[in-house]
Design a protein around this motif. Structure first.
Motif, PDB file in Angstrom:
ATOM      1  N   VAL A 100       0.845  -1.208   0.000  1.00 17.23           N
ATOM      2  CA  VAL A 100       0.000   0.000   0.000  1.00 17.23           C
ATOM      3  C   VAL A 100       0.878   1.255   0.000  1.00 17.23           C
ATOM      4  CG1 VAL A 100      -1.692   1.276   1.374  1.00 17.23           C
ATOM      5  CG2 VAL A 100      -1.956  -1.167   1.054  1.00 17.23           C
ATOM      6  N   GLY A 101       1.967   1.218   0.747  1.00 16.78           N
ATOM      7  CA  GLY A 101       2.862   2.378   0.797  1.00 16.78           C
ATOM      8  C   GLY A 101       3.480   2.664  -0.563  1.00 16.78           C
ATOM      9  N   VAL A 102       4.033   1.624  -1.182  1.00 17.64           N
ATOM     10  CA  VAL A 102       4.650   1.801  -2.508  1.00 17.64           C
ATOM     11  C   VAL A 102       3.588   2.253  -3.516  1.00 17.64           C
ATOM     12  CG1 VAL A 102       5.808   0.630  -4.428  1.00 17.64           C
ATOM     13  CG2 VAL A 102       6.482   0.125  -2.089  1.00 17.64           C
ATOM     14  N   GLY A 103       2.420   1.597  -3.473  1.00 18.18           N
ATOM     15  CA  GLY A 103       1.344   1.948  -4.408  1.00 18.18           C
ATOM     16  C   GLY A 103       0.905   3.396  -4.249  1.00 18.18           C
ATOM     17  N   SER A 104       0.738   3.824  -3.009  1.00 21.99           N
ATOM     18  CA  SER A 104       0.302   5.211  -2.766  1.00 21.99           C
ATOM     19  C   SER A 104       1.370   6.195  -3.230  1.00 21.99           C
ATOM     20  CB  SER A 104       0.035   5.439  -1.283  1.00 21.99           C
ATOM     21  OG  SER A 104      -0.904   4.532  -0.827  1.00 21.99           O
ATOM     22  N   GLY A 105       2.618   5.887  -2.882  1.00 23.50           N
ATOM     23  CA  GLY A 105       3.714   6.789  -3.263  1.00 23.50           C
ATOM     24  C   GLY A 105       3.834   6.899  -4.772  1.00 23.50           C
TER      25      GLY A 105
ATOM     26  N   ALA B  30      19.920   5.772 -10.939  1.00 22.11           N
ATOM     27  CA  ALA B  30      19.741   4.951  -9.730  1.00 22.11           C
ATOM     28  C   ALA B  30      18.276   4.944  -9.309  1.00 22.11           C
ATOM     29  CB  ALA B  30      20.614   5.498  -8.602  1.00 22.11           C
ATOM     30  N   SER B  31      17.637   6.107  -9.450  1.00 17.69           N
ATOM     31  CA  SER B  31      16.223   6.232  -9.097  1.00 17.69           C
ATOM     32  C   SER B  31      15.367   5.382 -10.043  1.00 17.69           C
ATOM     33  CB  SER B  31      15.839   7.712  -9.173  1.00 17.69           C
ATOM     34  OG  SER B  31      14.466   7.863  -9.298  1.00 17.69           O
ATOM     35  N   GLU B  32      15.704   5.414 -11.319  1.00 15.74           N
ATOM     36  CA  GLU B  32      14.958   4.622 -12.313  1.00 15.74           C
ATOM     37  C   GLU B  32      15.137   3.124 -12.046  1.00 15.74           C
ATOM     38  OE1 GLU B  32      12.946   5.876 -14.552  1.00 15.74           O
ATOM     39  OE2 GLU B  32      13.421   7.922 -13.944  1.00 15.74           O
ATOM     40  N   ARG B  33      16.386   2.759 -11.660  1.00 19.79           N
ATOM     41  CA  ARG B  33      16.671   1.350 -11.359  1.00 19.79           C
ATOM     42  C   ARG B  33      15.849   0.876 -10.158  1.00 19.79           C
ATOM     43  NH1 ARG B  33      21.984   2.016 -12.393  1.00 19.79           N
ATOM     44  NH2 ARG B  33      22.507   2.303 -10.205  1.00 19.79           N
ATOM     45  N   MET B  34      15.748   1.785  -9.179  1.00 23.14           N
ATOM     46  CA  MET B  34      14.982   1.452  -7.968  1.00 23.14           C
ATOM     47  C   MET B  34      13.513   1.195  -8.337  1.00 23.14           C
ATOM     48  SD  MET B  34      14.630   3.669  -4.480  1.00 23.14           S
ATOM     49  CE  MET B  34      13.462   4.866  -5.071  1.00 23.14           C
ATOM     50  N   LEU B  35      12.997   2.028  -9.235  1.00 23.28           N
ATOM     51  CA  LEU B  35      11.600   1.867  -9.663  1.00 23.28           C
ATOM     52  C   LEU B  35      11.405   0.530 -10.392  1.00 23.28           C
ATOM     53  CD1 LEU B  35       8.756   3.077 -10.018  1.00 23.28           C
ATOM     54  CD2 LEU B  35       9.544   4.088 -12.142  1.00 23.28           C
ATOM     55  N   THR B  36      12.364   0.215 -11.273  1.00 23.08           N
ATOM     56  CA  THR B  36      12.269  -1.051 -12.012  1.00 23.08           C
ATOM     57  C   THR B  36      12.296  -2.234 -11.047  1.00 23.08           C
ATOM     58  OG1 THR B  36      13.574   0.061 -13.694  1.00 23.08           O
ATOM     59  CG2 THR B  36      13.248  -2.285 -14.003  1.00 23.08           C
ATOM     60  N   GLU B  37      13.215  -2.157 -10.078  1.00 26.95           N
ATOM     61  CA  GLU B  37      13.357  -3.247  -9.112  1.00 26.95           C
ATOM     62  C   GLU B  37      12.075  -3.435  -8.303  1.00 26.95           C
ATOM     63  OE1 GLU B  37      15.634  -5.682  -8.221  1.00 26.95           O
ATOM     64  OE2 GLU B  37      16.346  -5.142 -10.217  1.00 26.95           O
ATOM     65  N   VAL B  38      11.556  -2.305  -7.795  1.00 26.09           N
ATOM     66  CA  VAL B  38      10.387  -2.424  -6.919  1.00 26.09           C
ATOM     67  C   VAL B  38       9.158  -2.882  -7.712  1.00 26.09           C
ATOM     68  CG1 VAL B  38       9.247  -0.152  -6.926  1.00 26.09           C
ATOM     69  CG2 VAL B  38       9.465  -1.405  -4.815  1.00 26.09           C
ATOM     70  N   THR B  39       9.111  -2.574  -9.002  1.00 23.76           N
ATOM     71  CA  THR B  39       7.997  -3.062  -9.824  1.00 23.76           C
ATOM     72  C   THR B  39       8.050  -4.587  -9.890  1.00 23.76           C
ATOM     73  OG1 THR B  39       8.232  -1.052 -11.122  1.00 23.76           O
ATOM     74  CG2 THR B  39       6.845  -2.748 -12.058  1.00 23.76           C
TER      75      THR B  39
END
Lengths: 250, 216
Positions: A100-105, B30-39
């Motif tokens: 939920v945190g990641v989704g909201s952010g 690094a920010s883009e990589r973080m987004l890809t990883e968390v996806t």
């Protein structure tokens, strides 16, 4: 004709007819097809999820490429399963909190950018255009979504619908006029959505009927005709037996 | 213990929420990589959510079979078909075709799932039509507008409609591209404002329904 194609034609025809029997009333043939549908869909989803998540996202990056950071989402995901142990159920909150945190952010800036600013930007367009020689022009071609007349209609539509949903002020006077205009726009949109949906369903229906016509071909052994006959016979027998078991009152 | 049960989830929501809200404004690799990883992470965690859902379905039908409730045979069919599809799918590694030839899994998809899905949605056309007859009767000016728009759009989307009313295709396009678009746009704006407000409430711990009830 290959055996798989022949069997496929008979199975597809039978299942299609079983579902169509619901148009008569709820009956065992429909229930059978309905449960088959749920079973196959869930089985299919599980296999696809296994292939995508377990093999491509976990096994290959971790075991083949050595990316052990994936143990973190694995751990978070495992916490979700803590719901099955009443004493440890609270641990699943950690997983939900992360999602939920990641989704909201992620949602906040993207929604503001794509669904608020972009929509407002596309709505507030110049209501008149500059023609050659510096003169002002107003295009009235309604078939061109970018015409000035349509820009005015779009602006009126968006503002009036927003007014209709704005309950912080009483809908009286000019606000009432705007809100009533918004209702007309909403009704047109709902009608259009309904018409569009009906036609999409009709398209699916035509697809199924086309298949049934194709499978009435002697090359397939005429499954459409034989199975239609079998389905109707089954329904008649079922109805008669049901009437004997539960005779109509009076 | 109360920290782990109540405050830690709120802290995680707050930190991850702020982190990924600000990520959008940091155009660094690094920010883009973080987004890809968390996806990818979210997809993996979503797989566990599927386990929760499927287990619930398994449990529901297992209880029906065990207690021999009315219609338990259908639950048995559901179980058998589901396990059969899973076995066949895993046998061919989830592939529907190999070298252009359909596998057994692909056969199930084409000859069982597609016809069932298509027909299930197709019969809705009949129920929508009967529901429309009951609800669309032009009892007010608004209902009449709705009915008229629906009829025009339906006519504009089939050759027969365009043959009978030559302008219906153009009017349908205008309704969909301009009138419908304006309403959709207004609804998007309203819903998005609500979504942003809800996201902020979640991040700052005002909205906690997602944590569920139960013991603190």
């Amino acid at each position: 004709m290959p055996f798989e194609a022949l069997l496929g034609a008979w199975v597809a025809t039978g299942l299609t007819l079983f579902i169509f029997t619901f148009l008569y009333k709820d009956n065992p043939l429909f229930k059978l097809a309905e449960h088959l549908y749920v079973g196959v869909s869930v089985g299919y989803t599980i296999v696809k999820a296994y292939d995508t998540v377990v093999i491509r996202l976990i096994y290959e990056p971790m075991v083949v490429q050595g990316d052990w950071s994936l143990l973190i989402p694995l751990g978070i995901g495992t916490l979700m399963l803590a719901r099955y142990a009443p004493k440890a159920a609270w641990m699943s909150r950690i997983a939900f909190a992360f999602i939920v945190g990641v989704g909201s952010g992620l949602a906040i800036p993207r929604v503001i950018s794509s669904y608020i600013l972009k929509q407002v930007e596309d709505t507030i367009r110049p209501l008149v255009s500059m023609a050659q020689g510096g003169a002002l022009a107003f295009s009235t071609n309604i078939l061109d979504p970018a015409s000035n007349l349509n820009a005015v209609v779009l602006l009126v539509g968006v503002v009036s619908v927003l007014f209709y949903f704005f309950f912080s002020i009483e809908h009286t006077g000019p606000v009432r006029v705007a809100a009533r205009t918004g209702i007309v726009f909403l009704m047109i949109a709902f009608g259009a959505a309904f018409g569009y949906t009906v036609m999409a369903r009709m398209s699916l229906l035509i697809g199924r009927l086309t298949d049934l016509i194709e499978y009435a071909d002697p090359g397939y052994g005429r499954p459409s005709l034989w199975l239609l006959l079998a389905t109707i016979t089954t329904l008649v027998v079922w109805s008669l037996r049901r009437r004997d078991e539960h005779p109509p009152e009076g | 213990m109360i920290f782990l049960r109540r405050q830690l989830p709120l802290l995680i929501t707050f930190v991850t929420g702020l982190l990924f809200a600000t990520q959008y404004y940091v155009p660094h690799p690094a920010s883009e990589r973080m987004l890809t990883e968390v996806t990818k992470w979210l997809q993996i965690i979503g797989g566990f959510a599927l386990v929760l859902g499927v287990t619930s379905l398994f449990h529901l039908h297992a209880v029906k079979i065990r207690r021999k409730e009315p219609g338990w045979g259908y639950s048995f069919v559901l179980y058998a078909v589901m396990l059969g599809t899973i076995a066949v799918g895993l046998w061919v590694n989830g592939k529907e075709t190999v070298n252009g030839t359909a596998t057994a899994f692909g056969w199930i998809y084409s000859n069982v799932m597609v016809p069932l899905q298509g027909t299930m949605f197709a019969i809705l056309a009949f129920f929508i039509a009967s529901a429309a007859y009951r609800s669309f009767r032009a009892r007010s000016r608004e209902a009449a507008v709705l009915l008229l728009a629906a009829v025009v759009v339906m006519m504009g989307r089939v050759p027969l409609g365009e043959y009978l009313v030559p302008l219906s295709g153009d009017i349908t396009q205008w309704i969909l591209n301009v009138l419908n678009a304006s309403v959709r746009r207004a609804i998007y704006i309203g819903v998005s404002l609500g979504a942003v407000a809800l996201s902020l409430k979640i991040i700052f711990g005002i909205e906690r329904a997602y944590l569920g009830g139960g013991k603190e």
